[in-house]
Scaffold this active site. Structure first.
Site, short mmCIF file in Angstrom:
data_model
loop_
_atom_site.label_atom_id
_atom_site.label_comp_id
_atom_site.label_asym_id
_atom_site.label_seq_id
_atom_site.Cartn_x
_atom_site.Cartn_y
_atom_site.Cartn_z
N ASP A 86 -8.63 1.03 1.60
CA ASP A 86 -9.83 1.34 2.24
C ASP A 86 -10.22 1.56 0.17
O ASP A 86 -11.68 1.51 1.12
CB ASP A 86 -10.03 2.64 2.63
CG ASP A 86 -9.90 4.01 1.99
OD1 ASP A 86 -8.87 4.60 2.74
OD2 ASP A 86 -9.94 4.39 1.19
N GLY A 139 4.23 -0.61 -1.68
CA GLY A 139 4.88 0.35 -2.66
C GLY A 139 6.19 1.00 -3.07
O GLY A 139 6.62 0.76 -4.01
N ASP A 156 -1.62 7.36 -1.38
CA ASP A 156 -1.96 7.33 0.22
C ASP A 156 -1.98 6.61 0.99
O ASP A 156 -2.35 5.75 0.75
CB ASP A 156 -4.03 7.12 -0.60
CG ASP A 156 -5.18 7.12 -0.17
OD1 ASP A 156 -6.48 6.44 0.07
OD2 ASP A 156 -4.43 7.55 1.20
N SER A 157 -1.09 6.48 1.64
CA SER A 157 0.03 6.14 2.61
C SER A 157 -0.71 6.75 3.91
O SER A 157 -1.11 8.14 3.75
CB SER A 157 0.82 6.13 2.76
OG SER A 157 1.55 8.01 3.39
N THR A 158 -0.35 5.69 4.56
CA THR A 158 -0.79 5.98 6.33
C THR A 158 0.68 6.85 6.88
O THR A 158 0.62 7.41 5.57
CB THR A 158 -0.05 4.78 7.37
OG1 THR A 158 0.72 3.65 6.73
CG2 THR A 158 -1.50 3.95 7.63
N PRO A 163 4.61 0.56 8.13
CA PRO A 163 5.01 0.27 7.02
C PRO A 163 4.60 1.47 5.96
O PRO A 163 5.69 1.39 5.25
CB PRO A 163 4.22 -0.42 7.08
CG PRO A 163 2.89 -0.32 7.60
CD PRO A 163 3.40 -0.39 8.92
N1 SAM Z 1 -6.89 8.51 4.09
C1 SAM Z 1 -5.58 7.46 5.01
C2 SAM Z 1 -4.61 8.90 5.13
O1 SAM Z 1 -4.88 10.10 5.02
O2 SAM Z 1 -3.68 8.30 6.59
C3 SAM Z 1 -4.63 6.38 4.46
C4 SAM Z 1 -5.47 5.77 4.56
S1 SAM Z 1 -5.17 3.88 3.33
C5 SAM Z 1 -5.71 3.20 4.44
C6 SAM Z 1 -3.16 4.22 4.18
C7 SAM Z 1 -2.45 3.02 3.63
O3 SAM Z 1 -1.50 2.97 3.48
C8 SAM Z 1 -2.88 1.34 4.60
O4 SAM Z 1 -4.66 0.32 3.75
C9 SAM Z 1 -1.41 0.98 4.41
O5 SAM Z 1 -1.54 -0.31 4.74
C10 SAM Z 1 -1.16 1.42 3.26
N2 SAM Z 1 0.51 1.50 3.85
C11 SAM Z 1 0.73 1.50 4.84
N3 SAM Z 1 2.33 1.52 4.12
C12 SAM Z 1 2.32 0.33 2.79
C13 SAM Z 1 3.48 0.40 1.67
N4 SAM Z 1 5.05 0.33 2.40
N5 SAM Z 1 3.30 -0.13 0.75
C14 SAM Z 1 1.94 -0.06 0.37
N6 SAM Z 1 0.96 0.27 0.52
C15 SAM Z 1 1.08 0.75 2.39
#
Ligand code: SAM
Length: 284
Positions: A86, A139, A156-158, A163
């Protein structure tokens, strides 16, 4: 007819948000993404049924994920953000003018494209900053293969579903450790300890095997329901999280003293003062 969406992260606890206007609702290559307007939280993005950000309170999470490690470290020139599509953490890291480069490794290009379109104020031009490098990749693959060294790695992951699950493994943290420059800091989004205690406990126990200092800090983002949110903390220098507000304030002033709405030198120092129910999760 009113439409409500439910957050489905927890098995016994659900929150519903009314969708006053839906701007996007579909599957991307990796996850279900919905963007909608809500009377109380502004514009909201959910991934796989979990609130990721809202325009009402994004400043809390993004300021605290960026400024705490950067002002604790004091000399960050190269940063790596895993996830963060984001652009909010990227925006905050770039406010540190001495930072020379920020790599953002995001698995889902659609998140970047849709956030660029529907949340322009969150990234605020950060994607196009000359210091930004965007990598569309998992990542885990990026850190396993990179031969670069970063002063901070901000995950800053889900949450650990879909994923994001691989970003909570010891293998991933081991590769992060290798990709950190000497004196580097790893920070991770590590959930709401009141509801996700085992997640934080597990991450910090992995950190303890890999670093000399493994801890956590807290900040309360209203749309991360269930209490304060934890940030996993791993580095080899325990002093970094013990700086007094005066020292942090000096660094903030040197960095231009930019305005913030949640983070402050005193908030940073206080964020590591964990209540017993969280301290017992992170102390050996
Ligand atoms: N601030 C939020 C929270 O605390 O939950 C996280 C926001 S950010 C949108 C999370 C991002 O992690 C998403 O865009 C998602 O696509 C990404 N993501 C998830 N798994 C991932 C991976 N294995 N490698 C890279 N990005 C990843």
């Amino acid at each position: 007819m009113e439409r409500w969406v439910e957050e489905t992260l927890h098995s016994g606890f659900r929150v519903r948000l009314r969708t006053d206007r839906v701007l996007f609702d579909s599957e991307t290559e990796h996850q279900r993404l919905i963007i909608f307007e809500n009377e109380d939280f502004g514009r909201v993005m959910m991934l796989d049924g979990i609130v990721q950000l809202t325009t009402r309170d994004d400043f809390v999470y993004h300021e605290m994920m960026a400024h705490v490690p950067l002002f604790a470290h004091g000399r960050v020139r190269k940063a790596l953000i895993i996830g963060g599509g984001d652009g909010g953490v990227l925006r905050e890291v770039l406010r540190h003018k001495k930072v020379k480069s920020v790599t953002l490794c995001e698995i889902d290009r659609s998140v970047i494209d849709l956030c660029r379109e529907h949340f322009p104020d969150i990234s605020a031009g950060a994607y196009d900053d000359p210091r930004t490098r965007i990598v569309i990749a998992d990542g885990t693959k990026f850190v396993a293969e990179t031969d670069e060294r970063f002063d901070v790695i901000l995950v800053d992951s889900t949450d650990p579903i879909g994923p994001g699950a691989v970003l909570f493994t010891k293998e991933f943290y081991t590769d992060c450790r290798r990709a950190l420059a000497d004196g580097g800091v790893l920070v991770t989004q590590n959930g709401i300890p009141f509801l996700q205690a085992s997640e934080l406990k597990q991450s910090v126990s992995y950190f303890r095997d890999l670093f000399d200092d493994a801890y956590a800090y807290l900040a309360t983002t209203p749309s991360y329901f269930g209490g304060p949110m934890s940030y996993g903390w791993a580095t080899d220098n325990a002093k970094l999280r013990q700086h007094k507000p005066r020292k942090i304030a000096k660094r903030h002033a040197k960095a231009g003293g930019f305005a913030t709405r949640y983070w402050s030198p005193a908030v940073q120092a206080g964020a590591f003062a964990l209540p017993a129910y969280v301290r017992e999760l992170v102390e050996a």
